[in-house]
Scaffold this active site. Structure first.
Site, PDB file in Angstrom:
ATOM      1  N   GLU A   4      -1.663  -5.485   8.585  1.00  0.00           N
ATOM      2  CA  GLU A   4      -0.770  -4.831   9.771  1.00  0.00           C
ATOM      3  C   GLU A   4      -1.195  -5.159  11.035  1.00  0.00           C
ATOM      4  O   GLU A   4      -2.550  -4.720  11.367  1.00  0.00           O
ATOM      5  CB  GLU A   4      -0.743  -3.529   9.437  1.00  0.00           C
ATOM      6  CG  GLU A   4       0.221  -2.945   8.105  1.00  0.00           C
ATOM      7  CD  GLU A   4       0.204  -1.598   8.120  1.00  0.00           C
ATOM      8  OE1 GLU A   4      -0.202  -0.896   8.833  1.00  0.00           O
ATOM      9  OE2 GLU A   4       0.944  -1.070   6.866  1.00  0.00           O
ATOM     10  N   ASP A  46      -1.396  -6.119  -0.506  1.00  0.00           N
ATOM     11  CA  ASP A  46      -1.392  -5.445   0.754  1.00  0.00           C
ATOM     12  C   ASP A  46      -2.955  -5.131   0.978  1.00  0.00           C
ATOM     13  O   ASP A  46      -3.487  -4.418   0.125  1.00  0.00           O
ATOM     14  CB  ASP A  46      -0.502  -4.256   0.735  1.00  0.00           C
ATOM     15  CG  ASP A  46       0.240  -4.067   2.047  1.00  0.00           C
ATOM     16  OD1 ASP A  46       0.208  -4.483   2.969  1.00  0.00           O
ATOM     17  OD2 ASP A  46       0.872  -2.989   1.966  1.00  0.00           O
ATOM     18  N   ASP A  65       0.882  -1.152   0.060  1.00  0.00           N
ATOM     19  CA  ASP A  65       0.009  -0.017   0.106  1.00  0.00           C
ATOM     20  C   ASP A  65       0.981   1.171  -0.004  1.00  0.00           C
ATOM     21  O   ASP A  65       0.423   2.428  -0.019  1.00  0.00           O
ATOM     22  CB  ASP A  65      -0.887  -0.206   1.311  1.00  0.00           C
ATOM     23  CG  ASP A  65      -0.481  -0.069   2.422  1.00  0.00           C
ATOM     24  OD1 ASP A  65       0.780  -0.099   2.578  1.00  0.00           O
ATOM     25  OD2 ASP A  65      -1.188   0.137   3.646  1.00  0.00           O
ATOM     26  N   SER A  66       2.176   0.964   0.013  1.00  0.00           N
ATOM     27  CA  SER A  66       3.148   2.130  -0.142  1.00  0.00           C
ATOM     28  C   SER A  66       2.844   2.598  -1.503  1.00  0.00           C
ATOM     29  O   SER A  66       3.316   3.809  -1.868  1.00  0.00           O
ATOM     30  CB  SER A  66       4.533   1.606  -0.231  1.00  0.00           C
ATOM     31  OG  SER A  66       4.985   0.712  -0.714  1.00  0.00           O
ATOM     32  N   LYS A  90      -1.384  -9.476   2.715  1.00  0.00           N
ATOM     33  CA  LYS A  90      -0.734  -8.818   4.022  1.00  0.00           C
ATOM     34  C   LYS A  90      -1.559  -7.864   4.694  1.00  0.00           C
ATOM     35  O   LYS A  90      -2.409  -7.057   4.080  1.00  0.00           O
ATOM     36  CB  LYS A  90       0.540  -8.272   3.575  1.00  0.00           C
ATOM     37  CG  LYS A  90       1.322  -7.485   4.794  1.00  0.00           C
ATOM     38  CD  LYS A  90       2.663  -7.384   4.403  1.00  0.00           C
ATOM     39  CE  LYS A  90       2.920  -5.815   3.946  1.00  0.00           C
ATOM     40  NZ  LYS A  90       2.432  -4.758   4.748  1.00  0.00           N
ATOM     41  N   GLU A 108       8.937  -4.429  10.615  1.00  0.00           N
ATOM     42  CA  GLU A 108       9.450  -2.978  10.119  1.00  0.00           C
ATOM     43  C   GLU A 108      10.006  -2.177  11.340  1.00  0.00           C
ATOM     44  O   GLU A 108       9.392  -1.787  12.266  1.00  0.00           O
ATOM     45  CB  GLU A 108       8.512  -2.176   9.343  1.00  0.00           C
ATOM     46  CG  GLU A 108       8.605  -0.928   8.545  1.00  0.00           C
ATOM     47  CD  GLU A 108       7.844  -0.435   7.637  1.00  0.00           C
ATOM     48  OE1 GLU A 108       6.856  -1.161   7.290  1.00  0.00           O
ATOM     49  OE2 GLU A 108       8.187   0.609   7.249  1.00  0.00           O
TER      50      GLU A 108
END
Ligand code: KIV
Length: 297
Positions: free
Chosen positions: A121, A89, A50-51, A119, A189
């Protein structure tokens, strides 16, 4: 590319790598041509992160990217990949509201975009239940702990996580909970190297570090950071292997100069009109053709 490198990667590959102490190479991609380069080079995991929101769409954080945008870019990436394992993501608010929505959004990545895993978070109760349910349904899940960019406001900015014994213990517990829920791997991270090492040694699934030191089972970077193409900021943990922003600027400047001086395109870059047709057109239209002149470059 050797025959071992050309074999299709799956979640089983990562277990094997971990047992053999072989590092997992991961990078991000958001488009077809980048994905194709990474795949051909032998990258193991391609993450449609999602960057994308920041790097490709110019938003200040990862929050703004939507499920539809993520699907659109994941489809482009999977079209360019034949060997690597593609992880998509789950964007902000696509899995935090309730289980049903999380499952249906994860399913969209597999069904509509041919991703092989998703993925998410954090290790909240809802996330752990989501991981369990997705894994039961046959959807592999990658976890993401430490600095989790979707929680940037709650974390008070882009900061290293797990710097106190208490925070580090919580990270280790969260990693174990994700492993128990069935995650096949966890991104760590911005975590101190020692904490990442502890987690990596504690887990049977591989860890993939970004700003988490060299003891993780694999490493990931945002490709545009590594290539020096995204230059809004450079996190300390990024190593730049190229300066594409400068290479691109030089190429664009050279093109602009050629256009302004009528040096582009040359004859080889243009299409000719057959001389007999030119004569026919001249008589058909009663046109006087002007000389094309000589290019001086
Ligand atoms: O969105 C992303 O690119 C990521 C990686 C940096 C791990 O989550």
């Amino acid at each position: 590319m050797s025959s071992t490198v050309s074999k299709k990667i799956s979640t089983l590959t990562f277990q094997k790598y971990k047992q053999e102490g072989r590092k997992i190479v991961c990078l991000t991609a958001y488009d077809y041509s980048t994905a194709k380069i990474l795949d051909k080079t032998g990258v193991d995991i391609i993450l449609v992160g999602d960057s994308l929101a920041m790097v490709a769409l110019g938003h200040p954080t990862t929050h703004a990217v939507t499920m539809d945008e993520m699907i659109h870019h994941t489809r482009a990436v999977t079209r360019g990949v034949s060997r690597a394992f593609v992880v998509a993501d789950l964007p902000f608010m696509s899995y935090q509201v309730d289980l049903k929505e999380a499952i249906s959004n994860a399913g969209r990545f597999i069904k509509e975009a041919a991703a092989e895993a998703v993925k998410l978070e954090g290790a909240t109760e809802l996330n752990l239940e989501t991981v369990r349910r997705l894994v039961d349904m046959g959807i592999p899940v990658m976890g993401h702990l430490g600095f989790t960019p979707q929680s940037i406001h709650a974390l008070g900015g882009t900061r290293v996580q797990g710097r106190t014994a208490e925070q580090a213990a919580k990270l280790i517990q969260d990693a174990e909970a994700l492993e128990q829920a069935g995650a096949f791997s966890i991104v760590l991270e911005m975590v101190p190297s020692m904490v990442a090492q502890l987690i990596s040694e504690q887990l049977t699934i591989p860890t993939v570090g970004i700003g988490a030191g060299k003891f993780c089972d694999g490493q990931i970077l945002v490709t545009d950071d590594l290539l020096g193409k995204y230059t809004d900021f450079l996190p300390r943990f990024v190593r730049r292997y190229a300066n594409l922003s400068e290479v691109c600027s030089q190429a664009v400047e050279a093109y602009a100069t050629d256009v302004r001086q009528s040096c582009f395109p040359c004859e080889d870059e243009s299409f000719t009109f057959p001389p007999d047709e030119e004569a026919a057109l001249r008589s058909l239209m009663d046109i006087t053709f002007i000389s094309k002149g000589e290019l001086s470059c």
